[in-house]
Design a protein around this motif. Structure first.
Motif, short mmCIF file in Angstrom:
data_model
loop_
_atom_site.label_atom_id
_atom_site.label_comp_id
_atom_site.label_asym_id
_atom_site.label_seq_id
_atom_site.Cartn_x
_atom_site.Cartn_y
_atom_site.Cartn_z
N GLY A 1 98.50 13.74 15.97
CA GLY A 1 97.61 14.29 14.97
C GLY A 1 96.34 13.89 15.49
O GLY A 1 95.95 12.69 16.28
N ILE A 2 95.10 14.38 15.24
CA ILE A 2 93.87 14.37 15.39
C ILE A 2 93.11 13.62 14.07
O ILE A 2 93.37 14.19 13.07
CB ILE A 2 93.17 15.33 16.06
N ALA A 3 92.57 12.43 14.37
CA ALA A 3 91.86 12.05 13.20
C ALA A 3 90.85 12.91 12.50
O ALA A 3 90.07 13.57 13.56
CB ALA A 3 91.25 10.69 13.54
N PRO A 4 90.49 13.03 11.49
CA PRO A 4 89.35 13.63 10.95
C PRO A 4 87.97 13.61 11.81
O PRO A 4 87.24 14.85 11.88
CB PRO A 4 89.06 13.43 9.49
N ASP A 5 87.57 12.61 12.14
CA ASP A 5 86.60 12.54 12.80
C ASP A 5 86.40 12.92 14.40
O ASP A 5 85.43 12.83 15.02
CB ASP A 5 85.72 10.86 12.88
N SER A 6 87.56 13.40 14.61
CA SER A 6 87.89 13.85 16.12
C SER A 6 87.99 13.06 17.30
O SER A 6 87.74 13.21 18.40
CB SER A 6 86.90 15.08 16.35
N ARG A 7 87.66 11.84 16.86
CA ARG A 7 87.46 10.62 18.04
C ARG A 7 88.87 9.96 18.43
O ARG A 7 88.82 9.59 19.47
CB ARG A 7 86.48 9.55 17.40
N THR A 8 89.77 10.25 17.51
CA THR A 8 90.93 9.52 17.82
C THR A 8 92.29 10.40 17.83
O THR A 8 92.38 11.40 16.83
CB THR A 8 91.20 8.09 16.87
N VAL A 9 93.14 10.39 18.69
CA VAL A 9 94.46 10.73 18.49
C VAL A 9 95.53 10.00 18.20
O VAL A 9 95.76 8.88 18.91
CB VAL A 9 94.60 11.89 19.93
N VAL A 10 96.34 10.14 17.56
CA VAL A 10 97.68 9.41 16.98
C VAL A 10 98.89 10.16 17.36
O VAL A 10 98.84 11.46 17.16
CB VAL A 10 97.82 9.20 15.46
N TYR A 11 99.97 9.60 18.37
CA TYR A 11 101.21 10.38 18.50
C TYR A 11 102.16 9.34 18.63
O TYR A 11 101.99 8.16 18.61
CB TYR A 11 100.74 10.96 20.20
N LEU A 12 103.32 10.23 18.21
CA LEU A 12 104.84 9.28 18.26
C LEU A 12 105.58 9.97 19.32
O LEU A 12 105.51 11.11 19.83
CB LEU A 12 105.28 10.14 16.89
N ALA A 13 105.75 9.08 20.15
CA ALA A 13 106.46 9.28 21.46
C ALA A 13 107.71 7.91 21.82
O ALA A 13 107.41 6.79 21.40
CB ALA A 13 105.65 9.34 22.65
N ASP A 14 108.60 8.69 22.37
CA ASP A 14 109.61 7.60 23.09
C ASP A 14 109.20 7.36 24.49
O ASP A 14 110.20 7.50 25.37
CB ASP A 14 110.96 7.94 22.79
#
Length: 262
Positions: free
Chosen positions: A31-44
């Motif tokens: 997912g991309i943070a609303p301010d477009s500065r950070t990406v959060v991701y789920l991974a193994d």
């Protein structure tokens, strides 16, 4: 003979670094943070089959792990990013195996995670339909944290604190089935079988807690509210119910603040 140039390709940048993925590891969701500065991701990416949560600058850089230490079978299940882009809320069996609980972590400073719900024991769970309020100050979630198998509605500050139960006490077998936040974040509307095990009615309550009020009028024997939607201006709730005649589902509306005395 003139050679035609092939299609141009933009240069891409791998974001899930600097970690080297284990064999079989991959990104499950992002997912991309609303301010477009950070990406959060789920991974193994560190252990195959164990999904963990990371953040990384959207233009590249070092990834930061957001979840706490997981047990042998622990994993992060899902997540939400706050609209102000400063926090992530996620669900994981981080402290107790096979007991999904709710946690928060900051994206803009020290990411050390903290638990949002009251501690749970075996067979209790936080459900996956939790939400962060539009002002990014409150988290609303469903859990059977008081009585195993009885899912109730709670709100808690996005930075933690003592959760507040939003629904009033239930009859035996009662549950909150579904909820939604009003567009202004001031109220929570929920569907619950508060008064009888198989009779679902509609209620609203301030997001910080208070006395819930009923939105439907008295139901005929066998009647139920089945679906609902909130108006964009947070003034009305429209719902489907066989309120007047059993099995004849009609469309009704009510003020978000409810009917006094219900």
């Amino acid at each position: 003979v003139a050679l035609q140039a092939g299609p141009l390709h933009a240069q891409s940048r791998k974001l899930n670094g600097p970690f080297q993925f284990v064999i079989g590891g991959d990104v499950l969701a992002a997912g991309i943070a609303p301010d477009s500065r950070t990406v959060v991701y789920l991974a193994d990416q560190e252990r195959n089959g164990r999904h963990e949560l990371y953040s990384v600058p959207a233009d590249g850089g070092a990834a930061t792990k957001l979840n706490g230490l997981l047990g042998q079978s622990g994993a992060v299940l899902d997540f939400r990013i706050s609209l102000d882009s400063t926090r992530v809320v996620y669900r994981a069996d981080q402290d107790t195996p096979n007991v999904p609980e709710l946690y928060g972590a900051r994206l803009d400073s020290d990411p050390r995670p903290y638990r949002l719900n009251l501690p749970l024991i075996a067979f209790q769970t936080v459900q996956p339909d939790y939400e962060i309020s539009p002002d990014s100050r409150t988290v609303v979630y469903r859990a059977d944290q008081a009585t195993e198998g009885a899912f109730e509605l709670y709100s808690v500050g996005v930075d933690g604190g003592v959760p507040v139960r939003l629904n009033s006490p239930f009859a035996t077998g009662g549950d909150v089935r579904r909820f939604a936040l009003s567009p202004d974040g001031a109220f929570v509307v929920y569907l619950a079988n508060k008064n009888a095990e198989n009779v679902f009615e509609l209620f609203s309550v301030p997001i910080g807690g208070g006395v819930p009020v009923g939105l439907n009028t008295a139901l005929v024997p066998g009647g139920d509210v089945t679906e609902f939607a909130l108006s964009p201006d947070a003034s009305l709730v429209v719902f489907r119910a066989d309120q007047a005649v059993n099995e004849r589902f009609e469309l009704w509306s009510a003020p978000l603040v409810g009917w006094p005395g219900r």
